[in-house]
Scaffold this motif. Structure first.
Motif, short mmCIF file in Angstrom:
data_model
loop_
_atom_site.label_atom_id
_atom_site.label_comp_id
_atom_site.label_asym_id
_atom_site.label_seq_id
_atom_site.Cartn_x
_atom_site.Cartn_y
_atom_site.Cartn_z
N SER A 179 0.80 -1.23 0.00
CA SER A 179 0.00 0.00 0.00
C SER A 179 0.83 1.28 0.00
CB SER A 179 -0.94 0.01 1.22
OG SER A 179 -0.19 0.07 2.42
N PHE A 214 0.32 4.37 -2.26
CA PHE A 214 -0.73 5.34 -2.00
C PHE A 214 -0.26 6.44 -1.03
CE2 PHE A 214 -3.01 1.23 -2.69
CZ PHE A 214 -3.54 1.55 -3.93
N ASP A 215 0.86 6.20 -0.34
CA ASP A 215 1.40 7.17 0.60
C ASP A 215 2.56 7.98 0.02
OD1 ASP A 215 -0.28 6.32 2.78
OD2 ASP A 215 1.00 4.55 2.96
#
Length: 321
Positions: free
Chosen positions: A16, A19-20
């Motif tokens: 993930s 997405f950061d």
């Protein structure tokens, strides 16, 4: 403008971090840094890139699991780069980042800490004068779990996958004779597994070495003695609270040098693990490299006197291999 190199592993953990990425770059730019990201694509590309990149960076940041951090760390040390290191936890266990006070999923907090605090010079381990580690070197039963857990299972179950795979190994357990040499003593003992710790935790356990300090120039050696398996249950329970280091079934040592030898020629798990990655086969030697690299973190767990000494200490020259 100051320069920041960001290495990130898009395959770590639940994948993930992508997405950061914008959040990270935004915070770093607001902090006055020009950000140069590098996305790892295949094994070895981080090593190759660091070996040839411009060395004039103010900060290097590694986003990934403990393995990604270890790769970046080793490439930096072999290049002789004494550049402050920031760690963004985005892997499965993130043991060393946890010790630094960083939590997985709190990327904004980690990035703001990196740009707003001073790094502290911390100790590193050096195995056979060639492989560095920042958190742990281990061997014996249990310790090869990170290599044999399926990557998809690891990403789906996180730290739970390590525990489940470890339980699978229990029927194979038998005591194995080891010789442990320190700077002051030679000990021969039957053991199940051992860990040489820089910080307090590994494998999702956060209190395995409750007295550990990453700035004191020593490592903690913690091993489970080869006693009847029925006696292991209370020891494993004590590991959750850190009380195990005083248990009669635990061998606990502190030193700046260790040599590990397996005295059983038939023992098949001869390899070590270094920060969760495959390390050298036994026998091997480990040395503490004091104050080897500056690292960002929330150092409330560290003794204040160690932090003060570290901040006042003049920079250590890079280790030459």
């Amino acid at each position: 403008m100051k320069k920041l190199k960001l290495f990130y592993n898009p395959f770590s953990g639940n994948k993930s971090f992508k997405f950061d990425l914008d959040v990270c770059i935004g915070i770093f730019q607001e902090g006055g840094y020009e950000v140069h990201p590098f996305r790892t694509l295949h094994p070895g590309d981080i090593d190759t890139h660091i070996a040839t990149m411009d060395p004039n960076y103010d900060i290097i940041v590694a986003s990934g699991g403990d393995g990604t951090v270890n790769i970046v760390l080793n490439a930096m040390m072999h290049r002789g780069l004494h550049i402050p290191l920031g760690i963004i936890p985005s892997g499965t266990a993130n043991d060393f980042a946890t010790y630094l006070g960083f939590k997985s999923g709190e990327v904004e907090d980690v990035c703001r800490t990196i740009v707003s605090t001073n790094p502290v010079d911390i100790d590193l381990g050096l195995v056979n004068d060639s492989i560095f580690f920042i958190n742990v070197c281990a061997g014996g039963f249990f310790t090869n779990v990170s290599q044999i857990v399926d990557k998809d299972v690891k990403n789906a179950l996180g730290s739970l996958s390590y525990y489940l795979k470890g339980v699978e190994q229990l029927p194979q357990f038998r005591k194995v004779p080891f010789r442990i040499t320190t700077s002051e003593d030679v000990i021969e003992e039957d053991l199940y597994f051992y860990m040489i710790m820089n910080s307090a935790g590994t494998g999702g356990f956060t209190n395995l070495s409750p007295e550990a300090s990453i700035t004191d120039g020593k490592f903690e050696f913690i091993a489970i003695k080869g006693k009847p398996l029925i006696e292991m249950t209370p020891v494993l329970m004590k590991m959750l609270t850190g009380e195990h280091i005083h248990d009669k079934n635990v061998l606990y040592l502190r030193d700046h040098y260790f040599k590990i030898e397996c005295l059983d020629p038939d023992f098949k798990i001869t390899e070590s693990t270094v920060d969760g990655e495959l390390g050298p086969d036994m026998p091997f030697e480990i040395k503490v490299i004091p104050k080897a690299i500056p690292v960002f973190g929330k150092f409330e767990k560290e003794p204040k006197e160690n932090i003060i000494k570290s901040l006042l200490k003049s920079p250590v020259k890079p280790v030459k291999l």
